[in-house]
Design a protein around this motif. Structure first.
Motif, PDB file in Angstrom:
ATOM      1  N   GLY A  53       1.044  -7.737  -6.633  1.00 55.86           N
ATOM      2  CA  GLY A  53       1.298  -8.099  -5.237  1.00 55.86           C
ATOM      3  C   GLY A  53       2.732  -8.532  -5.006  1.00 55.86           C
ATOM      4  N   GLU A  89      -7.063  -2.566  -3.684  1.00 57.99           N
ATOM      5  CA  GLU A  89      -6.804  -3.625  -2.707  1.00 57.99           C
ATOM      6  C   GLU A  89      -7.735  -4.825  -2.938  1.00 57.99           C
ATOM      7  N   VAL A  93      -6.679  -8.792  -4.045  1.00 58.38           N
ATOM      8  CA  VAL A  93      -7.142  -9.995  -3.333  1.00 58.38           C
ATOM      9  C   VAL A  93      -7.873 -10.921  -4.302  1.00 58.38           C
ATOM     10  N   ILE A 104      -4.879 -13.823   0.368  1.00 56.23           N
ATOM     11  CA  ILE A 104      -3.895 -12.869   0.882  1.00 56.23           C
ATOM     12  C   ILE A 104      -4.572 -11.701   1.603  1.00 56.23           C
ATOM     13  N   ARG A 105      -3.732 -10.987   2.350  1.00 48.98           N
ATOM     14  CA  ARG A 105      -4.155  -9.743   2.996  1.00 48.98           C
ATOM     15  C   ARG A 105      -3.201  -8.670   2.485  1.00 48.98           C
ATOM     16  N   VAL A 106      -3.755  -7.516   2.055  1.00 45.06           N
ATOM     17  CA  VAL A 106      -2.907  -6.416   1.585  1.00 45.06           C
ATOM     18  C   VAL A 106      -2.386  -5.670   2.800  1.00 45.06           C
ATOM     19  N   LYS A 107      -1.060  -5.627   2.941  1.00 39.09           N
ATOM     20  CA  LYS A 107      -0.461  -4.957   4.103  1.00 39.09           C
ATOM     21  C   LYS A 107      -0.326  -3.456   3.902  1.00 39.09           C
ATOM     22  N   CYS A 133       1.963  -7.705   0.360  1.00 36.94           N
ATOM     23  CA  CYS A 133       0.865  -8.569   0.793  1.00 36.94           C
ATOM     24  C   CYS A 133       1.381  -9.691   1.670  1.00 36.94           C
TER      25      CYS A 133
END
Ligand SMILES: [Zn+2]
Length: 184
Positions: A53, A89, A93, A104-107, A133
Protein backbone atom coordinates in the motif's frame (compact mmCIF):
# COMPACT_ATOMS: atom_id res chain seq x y z
CA UNK A 1 15.20 -29.56 -21.00
CA UNK A 2 15.74 -25.99 -19.87
CA UNK A 3 17.97 -25.85 -16.82
CA UNK A 4 17.54 -23.16 -14.18
CA UNK A 5 20.70 -21.05 -14.11
CA UNK A 6 20.05 -18.88 -11.04
CA UNK A 7 22.70 -18.09 -8.46
CA UNK A 8 21.31 -20.42 -5.85
CA UNK A 9 20.58 -23.36 -8.13
CA UNK A 10 17.13 -24.79 -8.77
CA UNK A 11 14.41 -23.07 -6.69
CA UNK A 12 13.21 -26.46 -5.46
CA UNK A 13 16.64 -27.89 -4.59
CA UNK A 14 15.58 -28.02 -0.91
CA UNK A 15 12.84 -30.50 -1.88
CA UNK A 16 14.87 -33.68 -2.35
CA UNK A 17 12.17 -36.35 -2.06
CA UNK A 18 8.82 -36.74 -3.76
CA UNK A 19 6.26 -35.04 -1.42
CA UNK A 20 3.64 -37.61 -2.55
CA UNK A 21 5.39 -41.01 -2.38
CA UNK A 22 8.75 -40.21 -0.72
CA UNK A 23 10.85 -41.53 -3.61
CA UNK A 24 14.40 -40.12 -3.84
CA UNK A 25 14.20 -39.70 -7.59
CA UNK A 26 12.54 -36.29 -7.45
CA UNK A 27 14.25 -34.59 -10.35
CA UNK A 28 14.29 -31.22 -12.10
CA UNK A 29 11.46 -31.04 -14.64
CA UNK A 30 11.99 -27.42 -15.75
CA UNK A 31 13.20 -24.15 -14.25
CA UNK A 32 10.39 -23.99 -11.69
CA UNK A 33 9.23 -27.59 -11.27
CA UNK A 34 10.40 -31.05 -10.17
CA UNK A 35 8.91 -34.42 -11.07
CA UNK A 36 8.93 -37.82 -9.39
CA UNK A 37 10.52 -40.54 -11.53
CA UNK A 38 8.43 -43.19 -9.76
CA UNK A 39 4.85 -41.86 -9.38
CA UNK A 40 4.93 -38.96 -11.83
CA UNK A 41 3.91 -36.33 -9.28
CA UNK A 42 4.96 -32.89 -10.54
CA UNK A 43 5.36 -29.86 -8.31
CA UNK A 44 5.53 -26.28 -9.64
CA UNK A 45 6.81 -23.30 -7.68
CA UNK A 46 4.47 -20.60 -8.98
CA UNK A 47 4.61 -16.88 -8.27
CA UNK A 48 2.72 -15.89 -5.15
CA UNK A 49 0.66 -12.70 -5.30
CA UNK A 50 1.61 -10.00 -2.81
CA UNK A 51 0.32 -6.47 -2.26
CA UNK A 52 1.78 -3.22 -0.94
CA UNK A 53 0.00 0.00 0.00
CA UNK A 54 1.11 3.53 -0.90
CA UNK A 55 -0.41 5.69 1.84
CA UNK A 56 0.47 9.40 1.74
CA UNK A 57 0.03 12.20 4.24
CA UNK A 58 0.85 15.38 2.34
CA UNK A 59 4.24 14.68 0.77
CA UNK A 60 5.09 11.89 3.21
CA UNK A 61 4.81 8.14 2.60
CA UNK A 62 3.90 5.66 5.32
CA UNK A 63 6.80 3.24 5.86
CA UNK A 64 6.83 0.20 8.13
CA UNK A 65 9.82 -1.46 9.75
CA UNK A 66 10.10 -5.23 9.34
CA UNK A 67 9.94 -7.17 12.62
CA UNK A 68 10.72 -10.53 11.00
CA UNK A 69 13.24 -12.03 8.61
CA UNK A 70 13.93 -11.64 5.77
CA UNK A 71 15.28 -8.06 6.04
CA UNK A 72 14.38 -7.69 9.71
CA UNK A 73 14.86 -4.08 10.86
CA UNK A 74 14.69 -2.60 7.36
CA UNK A 75 11.99 -0.37 5.94
CA UNK A 76 9.05 -1.73 3.97
CA UNK A 77 5.59 -0.74 2.82
CA UNK A 78 2.49 -2.10 4.56
CA UNK A 79 1.12 -5.20 2.86
CA UNK A 80 1.67 -8.93 2.49
CA UNK A 81 0.60 -12.08 0.70
CA UNK A 82 -2.81 -12.53 -0.89
CA UNK A 83 -4.67 -15.47 0.65
CA UNK A 84 -6.86 -18.03 -1.11
CA UNK A 85 -10.27 -16.73 -2.28
CA UNK A 86 -9.28 -13.14 -1.60
CA UNK A 87 -8.83 -10.22 -4.02
CA UNK A 88 -5.58 -8.22 -3.86
CA UNK A 89 -7.60 -5.21 -2.68
CA UNK A 90 -9.18 -7.22 0.15
CA UNK A 91 -5.76 -8.58 1.09
CA UNK A 92 -4.32 -5.08 1.36
CA UNK A 93 -7.16 -3.81 3.56
CA UNK A 94 -6.74 -6.89 5.80
CA UNK A 95 -2.93 -6.62 6.01
CA UNK A 96 -2.92 -2.91 6.86
CA UNK A 97 -5.50 -3.57 9.58
CA UNK A 98 -3.41 -6.48 10.98
CA UNK A 99 -0.09 -4.62 10.84
CA UNK A 100 -1.19 -1.13 11.89
CA UNK A 101 -4.80 -1.31 13.14
CA UNK A 102 -5.42 1.25 10.42
CA UNK A 103 -8.55 1.30 8.25
CA UNK A 104 -7.84 2.11 4.62
CA UNK A 105 -9.65 2.34 1.30
CA UNK A 106 -7.88 1.17 -1.88
CA UNK A 107 -8.05 4.03 -4.39
CA UNK A 108 -6.37 2.66 -7.51
CA UNK A 109 -3.79 0.26 -8.87
CA UNK A 110 -0.37 1.77 -9.55
CA UNK A 111 2.06 -0.81 -10.99
CA UNK A 112 3.63 -4.23 -10.34
CA UNK A 113 7.09 -5.64 -9.68
CA UNK A 114 8.38 -9.21 -9.63
CA UNK A 115 10.27 -10.10 -6.45
CA UNK A 116 12.21 -12.90 -4.74
CA UNK A 117 11.42 -13.58 -1.11
CA UNK A 118 13.76 -15.98 0.70
CA UNK A 119 11.61 -17.96 3.10
CA UNK A 120 12.37 -21.28 4.80
CA UNK A 121 15.25 -22.13 2.41
CA UNK A 122 13.09 -21.53 -0.65
CA UNK A 123 13.35 -18.51 -2.92
CA UNK A 124 9.64 -17.73 -3.12
CA UNK A 125 8.87 -15.79 -6.28
CA UNK A 126 6.23 -13.12 -5.91
CA UNK A 127 4.28 -10.74 -8.10
CA UNK A 128 3.97 -7.59 -6.04
CA UNK A 129 1.02 -5.32 -6.82
CA UNK A 130 1.15 -1.71 -5.62
CA UNK A 131 -1.98 0.29 -4.83
CA UNK A 132 -2.62 3.89 -3.89
CA UNK A 133 -4.62 3.87 -0.64
CA UNK A 134 -6.34 6.39 1.58
CA UNK A 135 -6.85 6.28 5.32
CA UNK A 136 -10.49 6.04 6.36
CA UNK A 137 -11.18 7.84 9.59
CA UNK A 138 -8.45 8.17 12.21
CA UNK A 139 -4.84 8.41 10.97
CA UNK A 140 -3.40 6.98 14.18
CA UNK A 141 -1.87 3.53 13.91
CA UNK A 142 -0.49 0.85 16.23
CA UNK A 143 2.31 -1.32 14.78
CA UNK A 144 1.87 -5.03 15.50
CA UNK A 145 2.16 -8.45 13.83
CA UNK A 146 5.28 -8.44 11.59
CA UNK A 147 5.80 -4.65 11.88
CA UNK A 148 7.90 -3.14 14.69
CA UNK A 149 7.47 0.54 13.80
CA UNK A 150 5.71 2.76 11.27
CA UNK A 151 6.30 6.35 10.28
CA UNK A 152 5.33 8.91 7.66
CA UNK A 153 8.59 9.93 5.97
CA UNK A 154 8.86 12.74 3.38
CA UNK A 155 8.96 10.89 0.05
CA UNK A 156 12.01 12.81 -1.20
CA UNK A 157 13.98 12.13 1.99
CA UNK A 158 13.53 8.34 2.01
CA UNK A 159 16.88 6.53 1.78
CA UNK A 160 15.90 3.62 -0.46
CA UNK A 161 19.04 1.70 0.57
CA UNK A 162 17.34 1.15 3.91
CA UNK A 163 14.42 -0.64 2.23
CA UNK A 164 14.94 -4.43 2.40
CA UNK A 165 12.93 -5.93 -0.45
CA UNK A 166 14.11 -5.06 -3.94
CA UNK A 167 10.60 -4.70 -5.38
CA UNK A 168 9.68 -2.19 -2.64
CA UNK A 169 12.96 -0.31 -3.16
CA UNK A 170 12.28 -0.05 -6.91
CA UNK A 171 8.70 1.05 -6.28
CA UNK A 172 9.67 3.83 -3.84
CA UNK A 173 12.45 4.99 -6.18
CA UNK A 174 9.89 5.14 -8.98
CA UNK A 175 7.49 7.16 -6.80
CA UNK A 176 10.28 9.60 -5.91
CA UNK A 177 10.86 10.21 -9.62
CA UNK A 178 7.22 10.08 -10.73
CA UNK A 179 5.31 11.73 -7.91
CA UNK A 180 2.59 12.69 -10.43
CA UNK A 181 1.20 9.14 -10.72
CA UNK A 182 -0.15 9.48 -7.18
CA UNK A 183 -2.43 12.31 -8.29
CA UNK A 184 -4.56 10.25 -10.67
ZN1 LIG B 1 6.47 -39.90 -6.17
Amino acid sequence: MKKYQGETGHPLSVMQYCPKCGHAGFVVNDERSKKCEKCGFTFYLNCATAVAGVIMKGESLLLTRRAEEPYKGMWDLPGGFVEFDETPEEALVREVKEELSLKIRVKHYLFSQPNVYAFSSVDVRTTDLFFRCEVEGSESFVPSDDVSEARFVPLREIDVQKIGLSSIRKAVTFLQNHREILEK
